[in-house]
Design an enzyme around this catalytic site. Structure first.
Site, PDB file in Angstrom:
ATOM      1  N   ARG A 225      -0.216 -12.702  58.403  1.00 40.17           N
ATOM      2  CA  ARG A 225       0.959 -13.298  58.030  1.00 40.17           C
ATOM      3  C   ARG A 225       1.464 -14.182  59.069  1.00 40.17           C
ATOM      4  O   ARG A 225       1.347 -13.947  60.304  1.00 40.17           O
ATOM      5  CB  ARG A 225       1.944 -12.173  57.639  1.00 40.17           C
ATOM      6  CG  ARG A 225       2.001 -11.526  56.573  1.00 40.17           C
ATOM      7  CD  ARG A 225       2.177 -12.544  55.165  1.00 40.17           C
ATOM      8  NE  ARG A 225       2.157 -11.981  53.881  1.00 40.17           N
ATOM      9  CZ  ARG A 225       1.107 -11.963  53.113  1.00 40.17           C
ATOM     10  NH1 ARG A 225       0.077 -12.536  53.254  1.00 40.17           N
ATOM     11  NH2 ARG A 225       1.011 -11.345  51.785  1.00 40.17           N
ATOM     12  N   HIS A 273      -3.193 -20.705  52.739  1.00 39.23           N
ATOM     13  CA  HIS A 273      -3.243 -19.403  52.193  1.00 39.23           C
ATOM     14  C   HIS A 273      -4.098 -19.329  51.065  1.00 39.23           C
ATOM     15  O   HIS A 273      -3.736 -18.791  50.014  1.00 39.23           O
ATOM     16  CB  HIS A 273      -1.547 -19.286  51.677  1.00 39.23           C
ATOM     17  CG  HIS A 273      -1.277 -17.718  51.566  1.00 39.23           C
ATOM     18  ND1 HIS A 273      -0.039 -16.993  51.837  1.00 39.23           N
ATOM     19  CD2 HIS A 273      -1.912 -16.830  51.466  1.00 39.23           C
ATOM     20  CE1 HIS A 273      -0.060 -15.773  51.745  1.00 39.23           C
ATOM     21  NE2 HIS A 273      -1.405 -15.504  51.615  1.00 39.23           N
TER      22      HIS A 273
HETATM   23  N1  LIG Z   1      -4.047 -14.738  53.728  1.00 38.75           N
HETATM   24  C1  LIG Z   1      -4.254 -14.172  52.684  1.00 38.75           C
HETATM   25  O1  LIG Z   1      -4.904 -14.708  51.672  1.00 38.75           O
HETATM   26  C2  LIG Z   1      -3.982 -12.587  52.505  1.00 38.75           C
HETATM   27  C3  LIG Z   1      -4.608 -11.984  51.477  1.00 38.75           C
HETATM   28  C4  LIG Z   1      -4.442 -10.473  51.531  1.00 38.75           C
HETATM   29  C5  LIG Z   1      -3.672  -9.896  52.472  1.00 38.75           C
HETATM   30  N2  LIG Z   1      -3.149 -10.754  53.623  1.00 38.75           N
HETATM   31  C6  LIG Z   1      -2.508  -9.900  54.500  1.00 38.75           C
HETATM   32  O2  LIG Z   1      -3.320  -9.109  55.351  1.00 38.75           O
HETATM   33  C7  LIG Z   1      -2.658  -8.010  55.499  1.00 38.75           C
HETATM   34  C8  LIG Z   1      -3.339  -6.595  55.879  1.00 38.75           C
HETATM   35  O3  LIG Z   1      -3.905  -6.187  54.454  1.00 38.75           O
HETATM   36  P1  LIG Z   1      -4.612  -4.808  54.514  1.00 38.75           P
HETATM   37  O4  LIG Z   1      -4.663  -4.765  52.947  1.00 38.75           O
HETATM   38  O5  LIG Z   1      -5.727  -4.659  55.374  1.00 38.75           O
HETATM   39  O6  LIG Z   1      -3.382  -3.671  54.747  1.00 38.75           O
HETATM   40  P2  LIG Z   1      -3.429  -2.308  55.232  1.00 38.75           P
HETATM   41  O7  LIG Z   1      -4.589  -1.755  54.512  1.00 38.75           O
HETATM   42  O8  LIG Z   1      -2.030  -1.851  55.004  1.00 38.75           O
HETATM   43  O9  LIG Z   1      -3.613  -2.321  56.846  1.00 38.75           O
HETATM   44  C9  LIG Z   1      -2.768  -2.749  57.798  1.00 38.75           C
HETATM   45  C10 LIG Z   1      -3.215  -2.420  59.162  1.00 38.75           C
HETATM   46  O10 LIG Z   1      -2.188  -3.082  60.084  1.00 38.75           O
HETATM   47  C11 LIG Z   1      -2.002  -2.003  60.827  1.00 38.75           C
HETATM   48  N3  LIG Z   1      -0.738  -1.829  61.338  1.00 38.75           N
HETATM   49  C12 LIG Z   1       0.447  -1.969  60.704  1.00 38.75           C
HETATM   50  N4  LIG Z   1       1.592  -1.966  61.519  1.00 38.75           N
HETATM   51  C13 LIG Z   1       1.039  -1.879  62.783  1.00 38.75           C
HETATM   52  C14 LIG Z   1       1.512  -2.107  64.114  1.00 38.75           C
HETATM   53  N5  LIG Z   1       2.886  -1.942  64.196  1.00 38.75           N
HETATM   54  N6  LIG Z   1       0.858  -1.629  65.207  1.00 38.75           N
HETATM   55  C15 LIG Z   1      -0.518  -1.667  64.853  1.00 38.75           C
HETATM   56  N7  LIG Z   1      -1.016  -1.793  63.929  1.00 38.75           N
HETATM   57  C16 LIG Z   1      -0.332  -1.895  62.598  1.00 38.75           C
HETATM   58  C17 LIG Z   1      -2.254  -0.572  60.035  1.00 38.75           C
HETATM   59  O11 LIG Z   1      -2.330   0.500  60.851  1.00 38.75           O
HETATM   60  P3  LIG Z   1      -2.739   1.909  60.315  1.00 38.75           P
HETATM   61  O12 LIG Z   1      -4.234   1.861  60.190  1.00 38.75           O
HETATM   62  O13 LIG Z   1      -2.421   2.846  61.574  1.00 38.75           O
HETATM   63  O14 LIG Z   1      -1.901   2.101  59.327  1.00 38.75           O
HETATM   64  C18 LIG Z   1      -3.385  -0.859  59.500  1.00 38.75           C
HETATM   65  O15 LIG Z   1      -4.559  -0.599  60.365  1.00 38.75           O
HETATM   66  C19 LIG Z   1      -1.587  -7.673  54.177  1.00 38.75           C
HETATM   67  O16 LIG Z   1      -0.484  -7.135  54.697  1.00 38.75           O
HETATM   68  C20 LIG Z   1      -1.308  -9.407  54.050  1.00 38.75           C
HETATM   69  O17 LIG Z   1      -0.162  -9.556  55.053  1.00 38.75           O
HETATM   70  C21 LIG Z   1      -3.435 -11.855  53.421  1.00 38.75           C
END
Ligand SMILES: NC(=O)c1ccc[n+]([C@@H]2O[C@H](COP(=O)([O-])OP(=O)(O)OC[C@H]3O[C@@H](n4cnc5c(N)ncnc54)[C@H](OP(=O)(O)O)[C@@H]3O)[C@@H](O)[C@H]2O)c1
Length: 310
Positions: A225, A273
């Site tokens: 993000r 994006h």
């Molecule tokens: N560009 C694009 O096209 C696109 C598409 C899809 C998603 N995204 C982005 O990718 C992000 C990640 O997706 P995901 O499905 O992998 O999400 P997810 O499964 O919720 O994973 C989030 C990860 O971030 C970690 N995290 C959250 N807050 C943190 C903090 N304060 N300090 C350290 N680590 C932290 C979490 O830790 P824990 O493991 O401890 O919970 C988890 O490992 C989404 O939120 C979205 O913004 C972008």
């Protein structure tokens, strides 16, 4: 009869209606699916962050909101939403797309591909890149997407470190967590991939101080993000050579305004994006599976922790 409101806009309705019906039919559900319904009749809302529904108060029998997007920062703070919120986790489409984007852009930086793709003076100037095993890569965020990308990069031979909020154990990945772990995760990271959600705790995580912890000339790939990076600090670090290149897919404001310095900076590659999109057939099956679970009294998948913000 289960009433499902598709509140993710008319354009998406046009492409989602048939695959959603096919997926719901596949589970033998007795349902009504529409893009218009009296709020008090609705059991589930299929949602997107740009949905016309902002106030959930009239949806008095709502059981869950099912987001078509993985990122939920635009809905977690909605105080009118009091029922469970599930986000999109779509291994076949979204996750695979992200793995392809991240490995592609990491390999571009690792191999120094630009040197030969952009060679206006036709110079014969061979520089052999190191092997992957000599190029440490760090992935910030070890959730669904970060774990899949870290695994793919480790599979290519990169020494991969990762960072999460809570402790993780992943085979072949050096895992760090919490504020103390960040320093260790950034030290030595020649390529840094950001796959964190946008929450109050992650905003401006990559700032002047943390960018300085990277080895000089490190490359950054951010499909997470926009607010994860302090834009001005990144431009400063690029100008100073502290960051060698940044490939950015997400921005604080999208579309990225034409006068933003990223557009004209030679050290920035902008992708609009597109890193990983929700793919309609597989995402429809994920939504239908959660409705099936809700109706069978089983726990929903991919629930958002509203307090943590993701
Ligand atoms: N560009 C694009 O096209 C696109 C598409 C899809 C998603 N995204 C982005 O990718 C992000 C990640 O997706 P995901 O499905 O992998 O999400 P997810 O499964 O919720 O994973 C989030 C990860 O971030 C970690 N995290 C959250 N807050 C943190 C903090 N304060 N300090 C350290 N680590 C932290 C979490 O830790 P824990 O493991 O401890 O919970 C988890 O490992 C989404 O939120 C979205 O913004 C972008």
């Amino acid at each position: 009869m289960t009433n499902i409101l598709f509140a993710a806009g008319p354009d998406r309705w046009a492409v989602y209606e048939a695959p959603l019906r096919a997926a719901l039919d596949g589970f033998g559900l007795d349902y009504v699916l529409s893009c218009e319904a009296a709020p008090k009749t609705v059991d589930y809302i299929v949602y997107a962050p740009d949905s016309e529904v902002r106030d959930f108060t009239p949806y008095t029998r709502l059981k869950a909101v099912l987001n078509l997007w993985a990122g939920v920062e635009r809905i977690t703070g909605n105080e009118t939403l009091t029922v469970p919120l599930a986000r999109m986790v779509d291994e076949e489409g979204l996750t695979q797309g992200m793995v392809e984007y991240v490995t592609g852009h990491v390999l571009r930086h690792h191999l120094g591909m630009d040197r030969y793709i952009l060679n206006p003076d036709h110079r014969w100037d061979p520089v052999v890149p190191p092997l992957a095993s000599e190029r440490p890569v760090t992935v910030l965020g070890l959730g669904t997407l970060g774990t899949a990308c870290a695994g793919a990069l480790a599979g290519l031979g990169f020494p991969v470190s990762g960072w999460s909020r809570t402790p993780r154990e992943l085979e072949g990945i050096t895992c760090h967590h919490g504020p103390d772990g960040l320093k260790k995760a950034l030290a030595g990271a020649e390529i840094l991939v950001l796959l964190l959600p946008d929450t109050p705790a992650t905003r401006d995580l990559m700032n002047r101080e943390t960018l300085a912890l990277l080895p000089r000339g490190a490359c950054i790939v951010n499909p997470g993000r926009g607010p994860l990076i302090d834009d001005a600090a990144l431009v400063e670090a690029l100008d100073a050579g502290q960051v060698g290149h940044a490939t950015l897919d997400v921005f604080r404001k999208e579309p990225l305004p034409q006068d933003h310095p990223f557009w004209s900076h030679p050290g920035v590659t902008i992708t609009p994006h597109v890193a990983a999109d929700t793919r309609v057939p597989s995402a429809s099956r994920v939504i239908a599976e959660n409705i099936r679970r809700g109706e069978a009294g089983e726990p929903l998948l991919h629930l958002v922790d509203r307090a943590a913000g993701y």
